[in-house]
Write a protein that holds these residues in place. Structure first.
Motif, PDB file in Angstrom:
ATOM      1  N   ARG A  43     -18.808  22.194  29.500  1.00 25.51           N
ATOM      2  CA  ARG A  43     -18.808  22.747  28.151  1.00 25.51           C
ATOM      3  C   ARG A  43     -18.642  24.264  28.195  1.00 25.51           C
ATOM      4  NH1 ARG A  43     -22.783  18.936  27.914  1.00 25.51           N
ATOM      5  NH2 ARG A  43     -22.387  17.251  26.446  1.00 25.51           N
ATOM      6  N   THR A  44     -18.201  24.785  27.078  1.00 24.01           N
ATOM      7  CA  THR A  44     -18.179  26.226  26.858  1.00 24.01           C
ATOM      8  C   THR A  44     -18.971  26.502  25.591  1.00 24.01           C
ATOM      9  OG1 THR A  44     -16.016  26.457  27.891  1.00 24.01           O
ATOM     10  CG2 THR A  44     -16.728  28.242  26.435  1.00 24.01           C
ATOM     11  N   VAL A  45     -19.954  27.378  25.708  1.00 16.88           N
ATOM     12  CA  VAL A  45     -20.703  27.838  24.550  1.00 16.88           C
ATOM     13  C   VAL A  45     -20.251  29.273  24.310  1.00 16.88           C
ATOM     14  CG1 VAL A  45     -22.975  28.202  23.523  1.00 16.88           C
ATOM     15  CG2 VAL A  45     -22.649  26.360  25.195  1.00 16.88           C
ATOM     16  N   TRP A  46     -19.783  29.553  23.106  1.00 19.22           N
ATOM     17  CA  TRP A  46     -19.212  30.858  22.793  1.00 19.22           C
ATOM     18  C   TRP A  46     -19.948  31.486  21.614  1.00 19.22           C
ATOM     19  CZ3 TRP A  46     -17.615  30.898  17.810  1.00 19.22           C
ATOM     20  CH2 TRP A  46     -17.290  29.663  17.237  1.00 19.22           C
ATOM     21  N   ALA A  47     -19.826  32.801  21.514  1.00 20.77           N
ATOM     22  CA  ALA A  47     -20.442  33.554  20.417  1.00 20.77           C
ATOM     23  C   ALA A  47     -19.565  34.745  20.080  1.00 20.77           C
ATOM     24  CB  ALA A  47     -21.837  34.024  20.816  1.00 20.77           C
ATOM     25  N   LEU A  48     -19.551  35.122  18.812  1.00 20.71           N
ATOM     26  CA  LEU A  48     -18.746  36.240  18.328  1.00 20.71           C
ATOM     27  C   LEU A  48     -19.644  37.396  17.922  1.00 20.71           C
ATOM     28  CD1 LEU A  48     -16.365  34.285  15.903  1.00 20.71           C
ATOM     29  CD2 LEU A  48     -16.049  34.744  18.341  1.00 20.71           C
ATOM     30  N   ILE A  49     -19.305  38.588  18.391  1.00 17.07           N
ATOM     31  CA  ILE A  49     -20.032  39.803  18.032  1.00 17.07           C
ATOM     32  C   ILE A  49     -19.014  40.810  17.501  1.00 17.07           C
ATOM     33  CG2 ILE A  49     -21.391  41.754  18.901  1.00 17.07           C
ATOM     34  CD1 ILE A  49     -22.511  39.888  21.022  1.00 17.07           C
ATOM     35  N   PRO A  50     -19.208  41.307  16.268  1.00 15.50           N
ATOM     36  CA  PRO A  50     -18.284  42.326  15.758  1.00 15.50           C
ATOM     37  C   PRO A  50     -18.417  43.619  16.554  1.00 15.50           C
ATOM     38  CG  PRO A  50     -19.977  41.777  14.121  1.00 15.50           C
ATOM     39  CD  PRO A  50     -20.251  40.966  15.335  1.00 15.50           C
ATOM     40  N   LEU A  51     -17.307  44.280  16.763  1.00 11.73           N
ATOM     41  CA  LEU A  51     -17.290  45.561  17.475  1.00 11.73           C
ATOM     42  C   LEU A  51     -17.027  46.688  16.477  1.00 11.73           C
ATOM     43  CD1 LEU A  51     -15.107  44.631  20.580  1.00 11.73           C
ATOM     44  CD2 LEU A  51     -17.584  44.960  20.519  1.00 11.73           C
ATOM     45  N   GLY A  52     -17.820  47.749  16.594  1.00  8.81           N
ATOM     46  CA  GLY A  52     -17.579  48.927  15.787  1.00  8.81           C
ATOM     47  C   GLY A  52     -16.504  49.785  16.450  1.00  8.81           C
ATOM     48  N   ARG A  53     -16.069  50.754  15.757  1.00  2.00           N
ATOM     49  CA  ARG A  53     -15.064  51.677  16.299  1.00  2.00           C
ATOM     50  C   ARG A  53     -15.698  52.573  17.360  1.00  2.00           C
ATOM     51  NH1 ARG A  53     -10.355  51.188  14.155  1.00  2.00           N
ATOM     52  NH2 ARG A  53     -10.076  50.569  11.998  1.00  2.00           N
ATOM     53  N   THR A  54     -14.942  52.858  18.404  1.00  2.37           N
ATOM     54  CA  THR A  54     -15.412  53.793  19.427  1.00  2.37           C
ATOM     55  C   THR A  54     -14.689  55.113  19.259  1.00  2.37           C
ATOM     56  OG1 THR A  54     -13.766  52.994  20.997  1.00  2.37           O
ATOM     57  CG2 THR A  54     -15.941  51.980  21.091  1.00  2.37           C
ATOM     58  N   ALA A  55     -15.366  56.169  19.664  1.00  2.75           N
ATOM     59  CA  ALA A  55     -14.781  57.511  19.530  1.00  2.75           C
ATOM     60  C   ALA A  55     -13.698  57.715  20.550  1.00  2.75           C
ATOM     61  CB  ALA A  55     -15.860  58.563  19.682  1.00  2.75           C
ATOM     62  N   GLY A  86     -11.173  42.370  21.477  1.00  6.09           N
ATOM     63  CA  GLY A  86     -10.093  42.964  20.716  1.00  6.09           C
ATOM     64  C   GLY A  86     -10.567  44.298  20.184  1.00  6.09           C
ATOM     65  N   THR A  87      -9.957  44.755  19.142  1.00  6.16           N
ATOM     66  CA  THR A  87     -10.371  46.042  18.580  1.00  6.16           C
ATOM     67  C   THR A  87     -11.582  45.907  17.673  1.00  6.16           C
ATOM     68  OG1 THR A  87      -8.760  45.747  16.811  1.00  6.16           O
ATOM     69  CG2 THR A  87      -8.069  47.067  18.715  1.00  6.16           C
ATOM     70  N   THR A  88     -11.822  44.706  17.113  1.00  5.73           N
ATOM     71  CA  THR A  88     -12.930  44.551  16.170  1.00  5.73           C
ATOM     72  C   THR A  88     -13.878  43.405  16.507  1.00  5.73           C
ATOM     73  OG1 THR A  88     -11.624  43.110  14.731  1.00  5.73           O
ATOM     74  CG2 THR A  88     -11.559  45.484  14.265  1.00  5.73           C
ATOM     75  N   LEU A  89     -13.593  42.631  17.564  1.00  6.43           N
ATOM     76  CA  LEU A  89     -14.385  41.451  17.842  1.00  6.43           C
ATOM     77  C   LEU A  89     -14.525  41.212  19.337  1.00  6.43           C
ATOM     78  CD1 LEU A  89     -15.749  39.011  16.398  1.00  6.43           C
ATOM     79  CD2 LEU A  89     -13.601  37.782  16.728  1.00  6.43           C
ATOM     80  N   LEU A  90     -15.735  40.842  19.740  1.00  7.30           N
ATOM     81  CA  LEU A  90     -16.022  40.450  21.115  1.00  7.30           C
ATOM     82  C   LEU A  90     -16.362  38.968  21.116  1.00  7.30           C
ATOM     83  CD1 LEU A  90     -16.708  41.127  24.132  1.00  7.30           C
ATOM     84  CD2 LEU A  90     -19.058  41.513  23.336  1.00  7.30           C
ATOM     85  N   ILE A  91     -15.709  38.220  21.999  1.00  9.54           N
ATOM     86  CA  ILE A  91     -16.032  36.815  22.192  1.00  9.54           C
ATOM     87  C   ILE A  91     -16.691  36.693  23.554  1.00  9.54           C
ATOM     88  CG2 ILE A  91     -15.173  34.452  22.342  1.00  9.54           C
ATOM     89  CD1 ILE A  91     -12.639  35.479  20.838  1.00  9.54           C
TER      90      ILE A  91
END
Length: 139
Positions: free
Chosen positions: A127-139, A76-81
């Motif tokens: 199974r699905t193993v998932w992780a969330l990484i916040p995304l910073g703003r891109t120029a 999304g705009t702020t989060l990577l799954i």
């Protein structure tokens, strides 16, 4: 790959299946890097996907002959799954104590330290193993 865009939610999704071999872990990393490009979070995402893919081929049926694992990225705009889908096995991924000299057992600790949150869903058939990484703003 199955790139998709949900314009209503502004979410991009890519997925790809890989043969369940050690050589495919680097391919999964390249897949993640090609998706994220030169974003600051790319290296972190590559490390996380490498750990999750390694666990899939080491601890599930995905690592057996003709086994496979899948990688899905949702941004999304702020989060990577990040998610790794495996073919299941007898044990559920969990944090465990690793001896200081033991290189095994540290992967999920690394995932936990690099991500906002991670989890597992599914059972011994897959199974699905998932992780969330916040995304910073891109120029």
């Amino acid at each position: 790959m199955c790139p998709m865009l949900n314009s209503r939610l502004d979410i991009h999704r890519w997925c790809r299946n890989f043969p369940g071999t050690k050589a495919q872990i680097s391919e999964a990393r390249r897949f993640v890097a090609s998706y994220l490009g030169d974003r600051p979070e790319t290296y972190t995402a590559e490390v996380v996907i490498s750990e999750l893919a390694t666990n899939a081929i080491r601890h599930t049926h995905s690592g057996q002959a003709a086994g496979r694992f899948g990688v899905t990225l949702h941004a999304g705009t702020t989060l990577l799954i990040l998610a790794v889908h495996d073919e299941g096995g007898p044990s559920t991924p969990r944090l465990c104590q690793a001896e200081n000299t033991d290189q095994s057992g540290r992967g999920l600790h690394l995932v936990e330290s690099l991500t906002t949150r991670w989890g597992v869903h599914g059972d011994e058939s897959g199974r699905t193993v998932w992780a969330l990484i916040p995304l910073g703003r891109t120029a």
